[in-house]
Design a protein around this motif. Structure first.
Motif, short mmCIF file in Angstrom:
data_model
loop_
_atom_site.label_atom_id
_atom_site.label_comp_id
_atom_site.label_asym_id
_atom_site.label_seq_id
_atom_site.Cartn_x
_atom_site.Cartn_y
_atom_site.Cartn_z
N HIS A 134 0.84 -1.20 0.00
CA HIS A 134 0.00 0.00 0.00
C HIS A 134 0.87 1.25 0.00
O HIS A 134 2.08 1.19 0.28
CB HIS A 134 -0.90 0.03 1.24
CG HIS A 134 -0.29 0.80 2.38
ND1 HIS A 134 0.76 0.32 3.15
CD2 HIS A 134 -0.55 2.06 2.85
CE1 HIS A 134 1.09 1.22 4.06
NE2 HIS A 134 0.33 2.28 3.90
N THR A 191 0.27 5.53 1.29
CA THR A 191 -0.63 6.51 1.90
C THR A 191 -0.23 7.91 1.46
O THR A 191 0.94 8.30 1.59
CB THR A 191 -0.58 6.42 3.43
OG1 THR A 191 -0.92 5.09 3.83
CG2 THR A 191 -1.57 7.38 4.05
N HIS A 251 -5.55 6.18 1.35
CA HIS A 251 -4.84 4.90 1.30
C HIS A 251 -5.19 4.18 0.00
O HIS A 251 -6.37 4.09 -0.37
CB HIS A 251 -5.25 4.05 2.51
CG HIS A 251 -4.96 2.58 2.37
ND1 HIS A 251 -3.97 1.95 3.10
CD2 HIS A 251 -5.54 1.61 1.61
CE1 HIS A 251 -3.97 0.66 2.80
NE2 HIS A 251 -4.91 0.42 1.89
N GLY A 288 -4.17 0.41 -1.95
CA GLY A 288 -3.45 -0.83 -1.76
C GLY A 288 -3.98 -1.95 -2.63
O GLY A 288 -5.02 -1.82 -3.29
N GLY A 301 -0.56 0.21 6.69
CA GLY A 301 -1.75 0.29 5.86
C GLY A 301 -2.96 -0.38 6.49
O GLY A 301 -3.75 -1.03 5.80
#
Length: 476
Positions: free
Chosen positions: A262, A264, A273, A275, A376
């Protein structure tokens, strides 16, 4: 006390004798003699004062001298032990000589739910329609876990056992090495790396249960090794596992490879976020049956069910999008499972099953949902103003939609479809205690296992049901 009284008596006696002697012979004495008596009396008084004064510690020696005095070249000397440090975090954690942050941890979650009308939902048998008594009012101890965690230098460990349901199951049992910058190596029984919501603790999920698709395909812990690379705003965790560990079938049945990463964006108060994850299971470890409870785990009924499948491998892929903007948060996932299945003639084909979820939430008391940027995942949200300390605790409201499709894309398998709408209220009066209330409406399409009894006595495989659930939980 006796010595002090005796010193007072001596002082009074000396003074009295001196006065008496002075009164009798003052006229006959010379100035020199009188001065000698005064000097003698003064010396006696100073002597008594010195005896009464508390002992004054010596001035500390210079640092170099003190170190030289306390140092020793004796190889058998025992080093001074570090003091024991105790911190409170739900339960005490201990740090001392040779260990750090040792803690006895645990959790208890108690659930009650009302699921549909059991007189209207059931199956057909030789005697006609049979209501499913697994629905209706249900209750259970969802989780009862006890374990320990701690650190020894660069090593960390965690072990938990769950006693819910009258069974004993290992939840986590692993050893982690964190002596390399930005890298952790984890060995043991742990979660595979599939789905953002599956990585979040059951203590911190939005609703009482996770999304229905990951439940339907049975993403679970396995025995393996993972490597977790991470930075301030990103991570990539991958591992290889074997299917078979703590249950009665402890033989190694197959291999699993999973990976999740992921990134951010944005500051802490307004982040986004993104992912993705993938998990491959070969023959022996793949899913052999897909089915799903009606949201709450307290019911053993499965309204969606593919039945047993002759599968040889599976591939899960998932996409994640989440964010937190002040007191508002959201999360959404889209996932697909490709399952290689053999038909009656031994021919293999890939059946695809899909699922998606969307959760929206808002903290009415102003907190921001806690999020760990380097992993994450969502984490523990603590009340800004706990109950009993001038506040009410943390209160948040959430809404969600959940879709599960267990009808294979090539129509070779029919397990049914399920659409759920949810609303929830969560109250954390103080840290480590949480109360939850969930209401939901579920629509079932093409159910392969259950039917709805209509008022005219006929049945249908498309039906809806309403549900309500309560949970009380505590952890330490």
């Amino acid at each position: 006390m006796e010595n002090q009284k005796w010193r007072h008596m001596r002082l009074a006696g000396v003074c009295g004798l001196a006065l008496m002697a002075g009164a009798v012979s003052a006229a006959a004495q010379s100035v020199e003699e009188l001065q000698a008596q005064i000097d003698f009396l003064r010396a006696e008084i100073e002597k008594l004062k010195a005896e009464r004064a508390p002992t004054t510690p010596l001035s500390p020696a210079p640092l170099a001298e003190r170190e030289a005095a306390t140092s020793t070249d004796d190889p058998h000397s025992v080093p001074e032990e570090k003091p024991l440090v105790v911190k409170a975090a739900g339960a005490p954690s201990f740090t001392g000589d040779g260990f750090k942050n040792f803690k006895i941890r645990g959790r208890i979650q108690s659930d009650f739910a009302q699921i549909g009308d059991p007189d209207k939902i059931g199956t057909l048998g030789a005697d006609g329609f049979m209501p499913d008594r697994g629905l209706g009012a249900v209750a259970e101890i969802r989780r009862v876990r006890i374990g320990a965690q701690g650190e020894m230098g660069d090593w960390g460990y965690k072990f938990e056992v769950d006693f819910a349901g009258g069974e004993t199951n290992v939840a986590d049992a692993y050893l982690a090495y964190k002596g390399i910058d930005n890298l952790a190596l984890i060995v043991g029984y742990q979660k595979t790396q599939a789905s953002m919501e599956e990585q979040v603790s059951s203590l911190d999920v939005v609703f009482m249960e996770r999304s229905r698709f990951t439940d339907a395909i049975d993403l679970r812990r396995e025995m393996g090794v993972t490597a977790d690379w991470s930075g301030e705003n990103w991570h990539w965790k991958s591992g290889i596992f074997v299917d078979g560990a703590f249950d009665e079938n402890d033989e190694v049945n197959g291999l699993i490879v999973s990976s999740r990463g992921h990134y951010t964006f944005g500051p802490k108060h307004a982040f986004t976020h993104m992912g993705a994850s993938v998990e491959y299971r070969d023959s022996g470890a793949e899913q052999g049956r897909l089915r799903n409870r009606p949201l709450f785990h307290a019911s053993d009924s499965r309204l969606l069910d593919t039945g047993s499948l002759d599968s040889t491998s599976s591939l899960y892929t998932g996409l994640e999008l989440a964010g937190g903007y002040g007191a508002f948060y959201f999360e959404t996932e889209l996932a697909t499972l490709g399952l290689s299945v053999r038909d009656g003639a031994g021919q293999s084909s890939t059946a695809r099953f899909n699922g998606a979820s969307l959760h929206l939430g808002y903290f009415l008391t102003g907190e921001q949902r806690a999020y760990k940027r380097s992993a994450g995942t969502w984490s523990r949200t603590r009340p800004d103003n706990p109950l009993g300390k001038g506040g009410f605790g943390a209160l948040d409201v959430a809404f969600g939609a959940d879709w599960v499709d267990l009808d294979a894309s090539d129509e070779s398998i029919s397990g049914g479809q399920q659409l759920t709408f949810l609303a929830g209220l969560s109250w954390r009066p103080v840290d480590h205690i949480r109360f939850m209330a969930n209401i939901s409406h579920m629509e079932i399409y093409d159910s392969a296992s259950h039917l709805h009894l209509k008022n005219d006595g006929t049945v249908e495989d498309d039906f809806g049901l309403n549900m309500f659930g309560l949970r009380a939980q505590v952890d330490w």
